[in-house]
Design an enzyme around this catalytic site. Structure first.
Site, mmCIF file in Angstrom:
data_model
loop_
_atom_site.group_PDB
_atom_site.id
_atom_site.type_symbol
_atom_site.label_atom_id
_atom_site.label_comp_id
_atom_site.label_asym_id
_atom_site.label_seq_id
_atom_site.Cartn_x
_atom_site.Cartn_y
_atom_site.Cartn_z
ATOM 1 N N ASN A 57 11.379 0.442 1.635
ATOM 2 C CA ASN A 57 10.266 1.372 1.828
ATOM 3 C C ASN A 57 9.524 1.150 3.147
ATOM 4 O OD1 ASN A 57 7.795 3.073 0.824
ATOM 5 N ND2 ASN A 57 6.968 1.046 1.319
ATOM 6 N N ARG A 69 0.844 -1.208 0.000
ATOM 7 C CA ARG A 69 0.000 0.000 0.000
ATOM 8 C C ARG A 69 0.877 1.255 0.000
ATOM 9 N NH1 ARG A 69 -2.207 0.540 6.296
ATOM 10 N NH2 ARG A 69 -0.592 2.024 6.870
ATOM 11 N N ALA A 108 15.686 7.389 13.070
ATOM 12 C CA ALA A 108 15.753 6.290 12.100
ATOM 13 C C ALA A 108 15.952 6.830 10.686
ATOM 14 C CB ALA A 108 14.482 5.448 12.175
ATOM 15 N N LYS A 109 15.213 7.884 10.335
ATOM 16 C CA LYS A 109 15.277 8.404 8.963
ATOM 17 C C LYS A 109 16.614 9.120 8.705
ATOM 18 C CE LYS A 109 11.327 6.879 7.451
ATOM 19 N NZ LYS A 109 11.318 5.817 6.436
ATOM 20 N N TYR A 167 11.385 8.446 14.993
ATOM 21 C CA TYR A 167 11.267 8.381 13.531
ATOM 22 C C TYR A 167 12.378 9.207 12.865
ATOM 23 C CZ TYR A 167 8.737 8.722 9.013
ATOM 24 O OH TYR A 167 8.358 8.666 7.683
ATOM 25 N N SER A 209 13.052 10.426 4.879
ATOM 26 C CA SER A 209 11.974 11.407 5.063
ATOM 27 C C SER A 209 12.620 12.772 5.249
ATOM 28 C CB SER A 209 11.164 11.065 6.315
ATOM 29 O OG SER A 209 10.331 12.154 6.672
ATOM 30 N N ASP A 236 8.706 -9.957 7.936
ATOM 31 C CA ASP A 236 8.881 -8.771 8.783
ATOM 32 C C ASP A 236 10.334 -8.335 8.610
ATOM 33 O OD1 ASP A 236 9.469 -7.033 10.896
ATOM 34 O OD2 ASP A 236 8.019 -7.993 12.234
HETATM 35 P P1 NAD Z 1 2.121 3.134 4.889
HETATM 36 O O1 NAD Z 1 1.900 2.933 6.346
HETATM 37 O O2 NAD Z 1 0.949 3.298 3.982
HETATM 38 O O3 NAD Z 1 3.025 1.964 4.285
HETATM 39 C C1 NAD Z 1 4.077 1.386 5.005
HETATM 40 C C2 NAD Z 1 4.158 -0.069 4.612
HETATM 41 O O4 NAD Z 1 5.228 -0.681 5.341
HETATM 42 C C3 NAD Z 1 2.885 -0.832 4.938
HETATM 43 O O5 NAD Z 1 2.524 -1.651 3.855
HETATM 44 C C4 NAD Z 1 3.282 -1.674 6.142
HETATM 45 O O6 NAD Z 1 2.571 -2.880 6.258
HETATM 46 C C5 NAD Z 1 4.749 -1.932 5.832
HETATM 47 N N1 NAD Z 1 5.508 -2.360 6.999
HETATM 48 C C6 NAD Z 1 5.473 -1.826 8.239
HETATM 49 N N2 NAD Z 1 6.272 -2.529 9.065
HETATM 50 C C7 NAD Z 1 6.814 -3.526 8.322
HETATM 51 C C8 NAD Z 1 7.707 -4.601 8.616
HETATM 52 N N3 NAD Z 1 8.213 -4.769 9.841
HETATM 53 N N4 NAD Z 1 8.055 -5.451 7.605
HETATM 54 C C9 NAD Z 1 7.544 -5.292 6.353
HETATM 55 N N5 NAD Z 1 6.690 -4.298 6.040
HETATM 56 C C10 NAD Z 1 6.333 -3.432 7.003
HETATM 57 O O7 NAD Z 1 3.089 4.391 4.785
HETATM 58 P P2 NAD Z 1 3.611 5.240 3.535
HETATM 59 O O8 NAD Z 1 3.188 6.625 3.766
HETATM 60 O O9 NAD Z 1 3.334 4.585 2.251
HETATM 61 O O10 NAD Z 1 5.189 5.173 3.849
HETATM 62 C C11 NAD Z 1 6.114 4.429 3.091
HETATM 63 C C12 NAD Z 1 7.514 4.892 3.457
HETATM 64 O O11 NAD Z 1 7.645 6.286 3.166
HETATM 65 C C13 NAD Z 1 7.818 4.742 4.953
HETATM 66 O O12 NAD Z 1 9.175 4.370 5.120
HETATM 67 C C14 NAD Z 1 7.595 6.152 5.473
HETATM 68 O O13 NAD Z 1 8.326 6.395 6.644
HETATM 69 C C15 NAD Z 1 8.083 6.967 4.310
HETATM 70 N N6 NAD Z 1 7.589 8.346 4.283
HETATM 71 C C16 NAD Z 1 6.250 8.613 4.162
HETATM 72 C C17 NAD Z 1 5.836 9.936 4.118
HETATM 73 C C18 NAD Z 1 4.386 10.315 3.956
HETATM 74 O O14 NAD Z 1 4.102 11.526 3.999
HETATM 75 N N7 NAD Z 1 3.484 9.407 3.757
HETATM 76 C C19 NAD Z 1 6.757 10.964 4.227
HETATM 77 C C20 NAD Z 1 8.106 10.653 4.358
HETATM 78 C C21 NAD Z 1 8.502 9.344 4.373
#
Ligand code: NAD
Length: 249
Positions: A92, A17, A160-161, A157, A144, A65
């Site tokens: 990701n 997703r 980590a980032k 967070y 991020s 995981d």
């Molecule tokens: P999201 O929560 O929709 O997707 C994250 C996905 O990671 C999910 O499918 C979840 O099941 C999976 N996941 C979580 N823990 C896991 C694990 N231990 N093993 C395998 N899969 C795992 O979030 P998103 O917004 O699509 O974020 C994706 C990436 O982008 C993340 O790393 C997030 O930190 C980064 N990010 C997002 C944003 C934003 O504004 N949405 C901004 C900066 C960075």
């Protein structure tokens, strides 16, 4: 620019997703066989696989995981057994456990570091084995803007980032001699389920800080990831690309 990834094998962690899904769709549309890793939600991963198959692409869902070493071993064995090689890894998968530091529990810190940073370490190390043999590869780490600027309520967070950025640069230096590039993408505020959880007041404050005046889409992050995965990006390594509407400049 037409990106051609035909014959390439890609793995997107947390690809069921959000941003990961958009990256998986884009890589598959460019011709790659995409492995979509999921941790718990098999249904969304299978939906993404079906969307790719419906567009004449190739995809396979694989459970693991990323924070657990045994799972990551199994994940890479499956990818190599089915895909035969690995050309592109997109780290990701990520989670948030936002709270102010004084209230942050050990578990809030550990779970975010384990998934968001240790997961990147475990998957990258596993990917380097086949990539080193192939003497080619593309690793794209999703960081991020918070890893560049910090953010109140996100010390875990942000750590980590920011860690991903240092990890990206160190790995880029180590692997450059094998033609393996390692880059980071730092999204700003992207409309996904992760950000949907934020309240209206927070969204309004964030919007004020975006020069382009709107939130980003997952597809806009995917376009950058797909470019970095392509031959056109062969001379780019160790870099961090913000896709953030100008939030950080
Ligand atoms: P999201 O929560 O929709 O997707 C994250 C996905 O990671 C999910 O499918 C979840 O099941 C999976 N996941 C979580 N823990 C896991 C694990 N231990 N093993 C395998 N899969 C795992 O979030 P998103 O917004 O699509 O974020 C994706 C990436 O982008 C993340 O790393 C997030 O930190 C980064 N990010 C997002 C944003 C934003 O504004 N949405 C901004 C900066 C960075």
């Amino acid at each position: 620019m037409k990106i051609d990834l035909s014959g390439r094998v890609a793995l997107v962690t947390g690809g069921g997703r959000g941003i990961g899904r958009a990256i998986a769709l884009e890589l598959a549309a460019s011709g790659a066989h995409v492995f979509i890793n999921y941790v718990g939600n098999q249904a969304t991963a299978e939906q993404t696989v079906a969307a790719i198959a419906g567009a004449e692409g190739r995809a396979t869902a694989v459970q693991a995981d990323v924070s657990i070493a045994e799972d990551v071993d199994r994940l890479f064995k499956q990818v190599l057994a089915i895909g035969g090689r690995l050309d592109i890894l997109v780290n990701n998968a990520g989670i948030t456990r936002d709270t102010l530091l004084l209230r942050m529990k050990d578990e809030d810190f550990d779970s975010v570091l384990n998934t968001n940073l240790r997961g990147v370490f475990l998957c990258t190390r596993a990917a380097l084995r086949p990539m080193t043999k192939q003497r080619s590869g593309r690793i794209i780490n999703i960081s991020s803007v918070v890893g560049l600027t910090g953010n109140a309520g996100q010390a875990n967070y942000a750590a980590a980032k920011a860690g991903i950025i240092g990890f990206t640069k160190a790995t880029a230096r180590e692997m450059a001699g094998r033609s393996i590039t390692v880059n980071a993408v730092a999204p700003g505020f992207i409309e996904t389920e992760m950000t949907a959880a934020l309240n209206e007041a927070t969204r309004a404050t964030v919007l004020d800080s975006i020069p382009l005046g709107r939130f980003g889409s997952a597809a806009e992050v995917a376009a950058m990831a797909c470019f970095l995965a392509s031959d056109a990006a062969a001379y780019i390594t160790g870099q961090v690309f913000a896709v953030d509407g100008g939030m950080v400049m």
